[in-house]
Design a protein around this motif. Structure first.
Motif, PDB file in Angstrom:
ATOM      1  N   GLU A 142     -21.468-113.672  -2.785  1.00 18.78           N
ATOM      2  CA  GLU A 142     -21.935-113.907  -4.151  1.00 18.78           C
ATOM      3  C   GLU A 142     -23.455-113.836  -4.120  1.00 18.78           C
ATOM      4  O   GLU A 142     -24.101-114.537  -3.341  1.00 18.78           O
ATOM      5  N   ARG A 145     -28.947-110.612  -8.264  1.00 17.74           N
ATOM      6  CA  ARG A 145     -29.864-109.482  -8.078  1.00 17.74           C
ATOM      7  C   ARG A 145     -30.933-109.528  -9.163  1.00 17.74           C
ATOM      8  O   ARG A 145     -30.630-109.690 -10.344  1.00 17.74           O
ATOM      9  N   ALA A 153     -28.321-109.059 -12.536  1.00 19.44           N
ATOM     10  CA  ALA A 153     -26.875-109.059 -12.333  1.00 19.44           C
ATOM     11  C   ALA A 153     -26.447-110.194 -11.422  1.00 19.44           C
ATOM     12  O   ALA A 153     -27.182-110.602 -10.514  1.00 19.44           O
ATOM     13  N   HIS A 154     -25.253-110.704 -11.675  1.00 17.00           N
ATOM     14  CA  HIS A 154     -24.591-111.698 -10.837  1.00 17.00           C
ATOM     15  C   HIS A 154     -23.428-110.974 -10.176  1.00 17.00           C
ATOM     16  O   HIS A 154     -22.502-110.531 -10.861  1.00 17.00           O
ATOM     17  N   LEU A 155     -23.469-110.850  -8.865  1.00 15.12           N
ATOM     18  CA  LEU A 155     -22.549-109.988  -8.131  1.00 15.12           C
ATOM     19  C   LEU A 155     -21.596-110.821  -7.272  1.00 15.12           C
ATOM     20  O   LEU A 155     -22.031-111.692  -6.505  1.00 15.12           O
ATOM     21  N   ARG A 156     -20.307-110.528  -7.400  1.00 17.42           N
ATOM     22  CA  ARG A 156     -19.297-111.142  -6.545  1.00 17.42           C
ATOM     23  C   ARG A 156     -18.505-110.028  -5.870  1.00 17.42           C
ATOM     24  O   ARG A 156     -18.010-109.124  -6.546  1.00 17.42           O
ATOM     25  N   ASN A 157     -18.403-110.119  -4.553  1.00 13.55           N
ATOM     26  CA  ASN A 157     -17.699-109.079  -3.794  1.00 13.55           C
ATOM     27  C   ASN A 157     -16.758-109.715  -2.778  1.00 13.55           C
ATOM     28  O   ASN A 157     -17.082-110.731  -2.165  1.00 13.55           O
ATOM     29  N   THR A 216     -19.555-106.301 -18.097  1.00 21.01           N
ATOM     30  CA  THR A 216     -18.731-106.636 -16.938  1.00 21.01           C
ATOM     31  C   THR A 216     -18.351-105.354 -16.209  1.00 21.01           C
ATOM     32  O   THR A 216     -18.215-104.291 -16.819  1.00 21.01           O
ATOM     33  N   GLY A 232     -15.398-105.554  -6.137  1.00 22.74           N
ATOM     34  CA  GLY A 232     -16.538-106.172  -6.804  1.00 22.74           C
ATOM     35  C   GLY A 232     -16.185-106.608  -8.206  1.00 22.74           C
ATOM     36  O   GLY A 232     -15.472-105.902  -8.924  1.00 22.74           O
ATOM     37  N   SER A 233     -16.684-107.777  -8.599  1.00 29.20           N
ATOM     38  CA  SER A 233     -16.536-108.288  -9.961  1.00 29.20           C
ATOM     39  C   SER A 233     -17.906-108.785 -10.397  1.00 29.20           C
ATOM     40  O   SER A 233     -18.362-109.842  -9.942  1.00 29.20           O
ATOM     41  N   HIS A 234     -18.578-108.022 -11.250  1.00 27.66           N
ATOM     42  CA  HIS A 234     -19.994-108.241 -11.515  1.00 27.66           C
ATOM     43  C   HIS A 234     -20.281-108.494 -12.992  1.00 27.66           C
ATOM     44  O   HIS A 234     -19.561-108.007 -13.870  1.00 27.66           O
ATOM     45  N   TYR A 236     -23.592-108.227 -15.789  1.00 25.02           N
ATOM     46  CA  TYR A 236     -24.920-107.665 -15.994  1.00 25.02           C
ATOM     47  C   TYR A 236     -25.483-108.120 -17.341  1.00 25.02           C
ATOM     48  O   TYR A 236     -24.738-108.226 -18.329  1.00 25.02           O
TER      49      TYR A 236
END
Length: 251
Positions: A142, A145, A153-157, A216, A232-234, A236
């Motif tokens: 998590e 960016r 962006a908030h990034l979850r992978n 999303t 990935g579930s992001h 923006y």
């Protein structure tokens, strides 16, 4: 004086005989000037009174035009300074590239804050995306960016375990660069893009208000062997980010 000082505006004019509202005519001209670089990021436009005087328009007309562009994320009002063009938004084509690489190529000075880096059991959607048994261990990342110091962006992978070496530099570079360095050959992806209003918890790290529009994106990436290597579930910021589509007419 330079444009950055706010003393120079591009030629602007309104047609008072047109049925199109004056505020909208002004907003469209200012928006075009921002998008084509005539008004570059950081340009000071002055306050509403100054703008109304220079343009020969009423203050309410100028205020409504400015509000329209503030709502679009193109302008910002700063107390004691006036109205200013914000740093340029990020436009991203739909190609299999990482956000970090796109920001870096655009000169946006990307940076990353790592919020989580751990192994955890895969729930149903994650297991289905990666093609692994539900409850099996996967690598969860998590990150937040930023570009030019502002959250983007908030990034979850989620990744299969063991793809990245221990201590991989998640704060200093992008995930796809790390995967390539680990000899993973990215080949294709399945991706969906949507939009919704931010919850209070989602808005806070992105420096937005609850209810602000967010883009999303969900993506499953595959390597050259057809193996799912990333889910990935992001989120923006819609005011700072957009996806570009190229559409072709089918013969």
């Amino acid at each position: 004086m330079s444009k950055q000082s706010g003393s120079v505006l591009p030629p602007l004019s309104v047609d008072r005989t047109s049925p199109v509202p004056l505020y909208y005519q002004l907003a469209r001209q200012l928006e075009s000037a921002v998008e084509d670089g005539t008004l570059p990021p950081g340009t000071l436009l002055g306050n509403e009174i100054d703008l109304a005087t220079r343009l020969g328009l009423s203050r309410p007309t100028v205020r409504q035009a400015i509000r329209t562009l503030v709502d679009k994320g193109l302008l910002v009002r700063r107390r004691g300074v006036g109205t200013q063009v914000v740093p340029g938004g990020v436009r991203r084509g739909l190609e299999l590239t990482s956000l970090y690489d796109d920001l870096d190529a655009a000169g946006q000075r990307p940076a990353t804050r790592v919020l989580a880096d751990r192994l955890e059991p895969a729930d149903g959607p994650v297991a289905a995306a990666l093609g692994v048994p539900e409850g099996s261990e996967v690598h969860y990342l998590e990150r937040l960016r930023t570009a030019r110091g502002e959250p983007v962006a908030h990034l979850r992978n989620h990744l299969p375990p063991g793809l990245l070496p221990p201590g991989a530099d998640l704060a200093g570079t992008g995930l796809y660069r790390l995967l390539r360095a680990a000899s993973v050959t990215l080949h294709s992806a399945r991706q969906s893009v949507g939009a919704r209003a931010a919850t209070a918890a989602e808005a806070a790290p992105l420096d937005e208000r609850a209810g602000a529009p967010l883009l999303t994106m969900e993506r499953v990436s595959y390597d050259d062997k057809g193996r799912a290597v990333e889910y990935g579930s992001h989120l923006y910021r819609a005011a700072r980010y957009s996806f570009e589509f190229r559409l072709m007419v089918r013969p």
